[in-house]
Design a protein around this motif. Structure first.
Motif, PDB file in Angstrom:
ATOM      1  N   SER A  63       0.809  -1.218   0.000  1.00 19.41           N
ATOM      2  CA  SER A  63       0.000   0.000   0.000  1.00 19.41           C
ATOM      3  C   SER A  63       0.849   1.277   0.000  1.00 19.41           C
ATOM      4  CB  SER A  63      -0.899   0.003   1.235  1.00 19.41           C
ATOM      5  OG  SER A  63      -1.706   1.163   1.238  1.00 19.41           O
ATOM      6  N   LYS A  65      -0.099   4.020   1.245  1.00 17.18           N
ATOM      7  CA  LYS A  65      -0.231   4.684   2.548  1.00 17.18           C
ATOM      8  C   LYS A  65       0.813   4.178   3.540  1.00 17.18           C
ATOM      9  CE  LYS A  65      -3.818   1.822   4.622  1.00 17.18           C
ATOM     10  NZ  LYS A  65      -5.105   1.789   5.259  1.00 17.18           N
ATOM     11  N   HIS A  66       1.312   2.963   3.366  1.00 11.66           N
ATOM     12  CA  HIS A  66       2.362   2.444   4.253  1.00 11.66           C
ATOM     13  C   HIS A  66       3.699   3.151   4.018  1.00 11.66           C
ATOM     14  CE1 HIS A  66      -0.619  -0.366   5.303  1.00 11.66           C
ATOM     15  NE2 HIS A  66      -0.180  -1.436   4.660  1.00 11.66           N
ATOM     16  N   GLU A  68       4.182   6.231   3.704  1.00 10.69           N
ATOM     17  CA  GLU A  68       4.222   7.418   4.569  1.00 10.69           C
ATOM     18  C   GLU A  68       4.607   7.056   6.001  1.00 10.69           C
ATOM     19  OE1 GLU A  68       4.303  10.270   3.039  1.00 10.69           O
ATOM     20  OE2 GLU A  68       3.951   9.045   1.259  1.00 10.69           O
ATOM     21  N   ASP A  91      -3.013   2.370  -3.867  1.00  4.18           N
ATOM     22  CA  ASP A  91      -3.121   3.603  -3.097  1.00  4.18           C
ATOM     23  C   ASP A  91      -3.521   3.428  -1.636  1.00  4.18           C
ATOM     24  OD1 ASP A  91      -5.797   3.044  -3.672  1.00  4.18           O
ATOM     25  OD2 ASP A  91      -6.217   4.984  -4.582  1.00  4.18           O
ATOM     26  N   SER A  92      -4.463   2.557  -1.321  1.00  3.64           N
ATOM     27  CA  SER A  92      -4.928   2.499   0.078  1.00  3.64           C
ATOM     28  C   SER A  92      -5.355   1.099   0.511  1.00  3.64           C
ATOM     29  CB  SER A  92      -6.075   3.489   0.297  1.00  3.64           C
ATOM     30  OG  SER A  92      -7.168   3.147  -0.527  1.00  3.64           O
ATOM     31  N   ASP A  94      -5.463  -2.161   2.842  1.00  2.00           N
ATOM     32  CA  ASP A  94      -5.366  -2.337   4.300  1.00  2.00           C
ATOM     33  C   ASP A  94      -5.447  -3.826   4.643  1.00  2.00           C
ATOM     34  OD1 ASP A  94      -5.690  -2.427   7.077  1.00  2.00           O
ATOM     35  OD2 ASP A  94      -7.075  -0.731   7.122  1.00  2.00           O
TER      36      ASP A  94
END
Length: 185
Positions: A63, A65-66, A68, A91-92, A94
């Motif tokens: 991901s 987001k990871h 970041e 992108d996202s 989980d």
């Protein structure tokens, strides 16, 4: 969810603890579409087929987001997609919400979530810091291995659309936690 990067890599020989190690973890974004085949992503190096590739681990996704989460911990790295050895950067995604057996359509392919990534020393080689392995184990940001149910081409911008969910099955994060406990015994 969308594909933000498709990543492949070649065979790389590195020196680790005075020994030569062959690895395929050095993956980089490609501008070309990639082909998800039954046991691998075409054109992508899999150096250790005991632990990577094959039907249940044909594609590895991680991901965006990871990234970041990890970037501040390793500010001196030259960050690019594929840093975790993933073929697809999404992108996202989980891992606490994806269950074993969940299926997704991406590009021309249909893929099924199968396993967590259990990190090994090669992630430490990629990050030039072995402590990433323990840090990785202590999160649920493990990424997801997928089985390819329908082969096909995937490109940047493709939707990562869930087709079926199996909430009665463990999540990918649950698998990582279970594996970590087994390793501790």
């Amino acid at each position: 969810m969308k594909i933000v990067s498709t990543n492949i890599g070649g065979k790389k020989e590195v020196l680790w603890k005075k020994k030569k190690v062959i690895t395929g973890i050095y993956k980089y974004p490609t501008q070309n579409p990639i082909f998800l085949d039954v046991e691998e992503v075409k054109g992508d190096e899999i150096s250790d087929r005991k632990y990577h590739g094959g039907v249940d681990q044909a594609v590895y996704a991680y991901s965006l987001k990871h990234y970041e989460y990890w970037k501040p911990k390793y500010p001196n790295l030259d960050w690019n997609f594929g840093m975790f050895g993933e073929n697809l950067t999404i992108d996202s995604m989980d891992e606490t919400k994806i269950h074993v057996g969940d299926t997704f359509k991406v590009g021309d392919s249909i893929i099924e979530a199968t396993l967590q990534r259990s990190p090994c020393f090669k992630l430490g080689i990629r990050f030039n810091d072995i402590s990433i392995v323990k840090q990785f184990w202590n999160t649920t940001k493990c990424g997801v291995y997928f089985k390819v149910l329908q082969t096909g081409i995937v490109k940047v911008g493709d939707e990562f659309q869930q087709l079926k969910s199996y909430p009665e099955n463990p999540t990918i994060a649950d698998l990582l936690i279970k594996r970590k406990k087994e390793k501790a015994v």
